[in-house]
Design a protein around this motif. Structure first.
Motif, PDB file in Angstrom:
ATOM      1  N   ALA A  71       0.814  -1.096   0.064  1.00 15.44           N
ATOM      2  CA  ALA A  71       0.021  -0.176  -0.059  1.00 15.44           C
ATOM      3  C   ALA A  71       0.956   1.422  -0.180  1.00 15.44           C
ATOM      4  O   ALA A  71       0.638   2.311  -0.820  1.00 15.44           O
ATOM      5  CB  ALA A  71      -1.069  -0.105   1.209  1.00 15.44           C
ATOM      6  N   CYS A  72       1.797   1.268   0.728  1.00 17.53           N
ATOM      7  CA  CYS A  72       2.835   2.325   0.785  1.00 17.53           C
ATOM      8  C   CYS A  72       3.467   2.596  -0.540  1.00 17.53           C
ATOM      9  O   CYS A  72       3.868   3.632  -0.938  1.00 17.53           O
ATOM     10  CB  CYS A  72       3.910   2.271   1.843  1.00 17.53           C
ATOM     11  N   CYS A  73       3.823   1.611  -1.220  1.00 18.18           N
ATOM     12  CA  CYS A  73       4.515   1.681  -2.661  1.00 18.18           C
ATOM     13  C   CYS A  73       3.388   2.647  -3.496  1.00 18.18           C
ATOM     14  O   CYS A  73       3.706   3.445  -4.194  1.00 18.18           O
ATOM     15  CB  CYS A  73       4.481   0.368  -3.488  1.00 18.18           C
ATOM     16  N   TRP A  74       2.164   2.110  -3.416  1.00 17.47           N
ATOM     17  CA  TRP A  74       1.144   3.250  -4.193  1.00 17.47           C
ATOM     18  C   TRP A  74       0.999   4.453  -3.451  1.00 17.47           C
ATOM     19  O   TRP A  74       0.935   5.478  -4.413  1.00 17.47           O
ATOM     20  CB  TRP A  74      -0.193   2.283  -4.105  1.00 17.47           C
ATOM     21  N   ALA A  75       0.988   4.569  -2.328  1.00 22.66           N
ATOM     22  CA  ALA A  75       0.730   5.849  -1.592  1.00 22.66           C
ATOM     23  C   ALA A  75       1.907   6.902  -1.917  1.00 22.66           C
ATOM     24  O   ALA A  75       1.599   7.949  -2.416  1.00 22.66           O
ATOM     25  CB  ALA A  75       0.482   5.767  -0.174  1.00 22.66           C
ATOM     26  N   GLY A  76       3.184   6.385  -1.737  1.00 21.80           N
ATOM     27  CA  GLY A  76       4.283   7.087  -2.078  1.00 21.80           C
ATOM     28  C   GLY A  76       4.384   7.833  -3.316  1.00 21.80           C
ATOM     29  O   GLY A  76       4.691   8.768  -3.654  1.00 21.80           O
ATOM     30  N   TYR A  77       3.876   6.807  -4.362  1.00 24.53           N
ATOM     31  CA  TYR A  77       4.013   7.264  -5.793  1.00 24.53           C
ATOM     32  C   TYR A  77       2.680   8.107  -5.960  1.00 24.53           C
ATOM     33  O   TYR A  77       2.880   8.822  -7.016  1.00 24.53           O
ATOM     34  CB  TYR A  77       3.663   5.933  -6.680  1.00 24.53           C
ATOM     35  N   CYS A 345       7.310   0.029   6.964  1.00 27.06           N
ATOM     36  CA  CYS A 345       6.577   0.151   5.657  1.00 27.06           C
ATOM     37  C   CYS A 345       6.665   1.683   5.048  1.00 27.06           C
ATOM     38  O   CYS A 345       6.871   1.514   3.668  1.00 27.06           O
ATOM     39  CB  CYS A 345       5.097  -0.172   5.717  1.00 27.06           C
ATOM     40  N   LEU A 346       7.132   2.514   5.824  1.00 27.27           N
ATOM     41  CA  LEU A 346       7.197   3.837   5.179  1.00 27.27           C
ATOM     42  C   LEU A 346       8.524   3.980   4.390  1.00 27.27           C
ATOM     43  O   LEU A 346       8.625   4.926   3.393  1.00 27.27           O
ATOM     44  CB  LEU A 346       7.560   4.903   6.311  1.00 27.27           C
ATOM     45  N   PHE A 347       9.640   2.912   4.237  1.00 27.75           N
ATOM     46  CA  PHE A 347      10.535   2.876   3.688  1.00 27.75           C
ATOM     47  C   PHE A 347      10.054   2.704   1.975  1.00 27.75           C
ATOM     48  O   PHE A 347      10.394   3.318   1.157  1.00 27.75           O
ATOM     49  CB  PHE A 347      11.307   1.847   3.944  1.00 27.75           C
ATOM     50  N   TYR A 348       8.930   1.973   1.774  1.00 18.27           N
ATOM     51  CA  TYR A 348       8.267   1.790   0.484  1.00 18.27           C
ATOM     52  C   TYR A 348       7.699   3.106   0.069  1.00 18.27           C
ATOM     53  O   TYR A 348       7.707   3.361  -1.281  1.00 18.27           O
ATOM     54  CB  TYR A 348       7.391   0.563   0.529  1.00 18.27           C
ATOM     55  N   LEU A 349       7.222   3.767   0.813  1.00 17.59           N
ATOM     56  CA  LEU A 349       6.667   5.199   0.632  1.00 17.59           C
ATOM     57  C   LEU A 349       7.719   5.975   0.188  1.00 17.59           C
ATOM     58  O   LEU A 349       7.285   6.600  -0.889  1.00 17.59           O
ATOM     59  CB  LEU A 349       5.821   5.579   1.884  1.00 17.59           C
TER      60      LEU A 349
END
Length: 359
Positions: A71-77, A345-349
């Protein structure tokens, strides 16, 4: 079955559905990560769940962290990029220097790859250290050199670039064919796809995307069998002997190596013991990889390391009586949790936000 697992599958399905509708999205960070989760994480997670070999709370923590990371991958993008940073990335590139850099990097990589092959076997154990890591760093530049040469070959259509691109592809192809390495295979395929897109705006067809997802799902469990066959020179016959149904059933066998099981034990051990690294593991990995003890001295290198090695993700599982198998990975899902709890998970963001500026 755990409800969080269904949510993870649903999120992967929605994001991959968006890719099938618009195939060019597979080049974008969150959608590529959805493909990686679907091929790599989800099948192994399903096997662990149906095997009933772990406490329900361990599975819940594992699936929740996987869900948060994707989810953070999508949110950060989705975060709006900063115009100041975008302006800083708009750099005029000199075509001549760019192509020469590709040729030089490819040449250097090939030289150091040959030097690695000439090292004695005792220098190439399960975890490389010393001069082998230095050689490996330079040999890894083959992907950068190959990408540049391949791009120049497509754009400028000169024979020299095609030759160097072909030469640059030899090293990763050998790693794939002779040793069954998954990382070089993924990097090579992704490099070719991205260069074709940026150079010629060639988009992977929808059928290839779907076929690639299915092939990736099969390739992950088959890689170990392929490596074992490669040791005896029978890697080309192994595909005839593989029982693909049995292959996926191995995911539910607690005795078989599973990277997602590694992550589950790391998460459980960190949460049970309260042992978190707070980034020390990442810093130490940088020091280990890029600070040469042969040049600067072992004492100096050791002085840069921080924290206790017993608190590393690969060691903390010992508190639960589990040892991470040699040659397997611990996945970013596992090590980010061990470093920063669920906030890892914020790393992915952050990575997603960075890619938002690059794309």
């Amino acid at each position: 079955m755990n409800g969080l697992f269904y949510l993870l599958v649903a999120l992967c399905a929605v994001m991959l559905g968006a890719v099938i509708m618009v195939p060019r999205r597979i080049y974008e960070f969150p959608f590529f990560m959805a493909a990686a989760f679907a091929c790599f994480i989800v099948p192994q997670a399903y096997g662990i769940a149906v095997s009933q070999s772990a406490p329900p709370e361990w599975l819940s923590d594992l699936f929740l962290n996987c869900l948060l990371c994707l989810a953070c991958c999508w949110a950060g993008y989705r975060l709006s990029p900063r115009e100041q940073l975008l302006r800083g990335l708009r750099i005029q590139v000199d075509a001549g220097r760019f192509s020469i850099a590709g040729l030089i990097l490819t040449g250097i990589a090939i030289i150091f790859e040959v030097m690695i092959w000439r090292l004695p076997k005792e220098a190439l154990g399960t975890q490389w250290t010393g001069v082998a890591t230095i050689y490996h760093f330079f040999s890894n530049q083959v992907f950068t050199g190959f990408a540049i040469c391949f791009y120049c070959a497509l754009v400028y259509k000169k024979r020299a670039y095609w030759i160097f691109a072909a030469v640059g592809s030899i090293t990763p192809i050998m790693a794939i064919v002779l040793r069954g390495r998954r990382e070089p295979a993924a990097l090579l395929v992704l490099t070719i796809a991205l260069v074709c897109f940026f150079a010629r705006r060639i988009v992977v067809p929808r059928a290839v995307v779907v076929g690639g997802l299915l092939a990736g799902t099969i390739a992950v469990p088959a890689a170990q069998l392929y490596r074992q066959a490669a040791e005896t020179g029978e890697q080309f016959q192994v595909f005839k002997r593989i029982d693909y149904g049995e292959l996926f059933l191995q995911y539910s066998n607690p005795a078989k190596t599973s990277e997602v099981r590694n992550a589950m034990y790391i998460i459980a051990a960190a949460k049970t013991t309260g042992t978190y690294g707070y980034g020390a593991y990442y810093w130490n990995r940088i020091v280990f990889a890029f600070v040469p003890a042969q040049i600067l001295g072992k004492d100096f290198k050791d002085s840069l390391l921080i924290g206790d090695r017993e608190d590393d993700p690969t060691q903390v599982t010992g508190y639960l009586g589990y040892e991470v198998p040699n040659g397997s990975t611990i996945t970013c899902v596992g090590d980010t949790f061990q470093q920063f709890w669920f906030l890892g998970c914020l790393f992915y963001l952050v990575v997603g936000y960075v890619f938002r500026h690059l794309w």
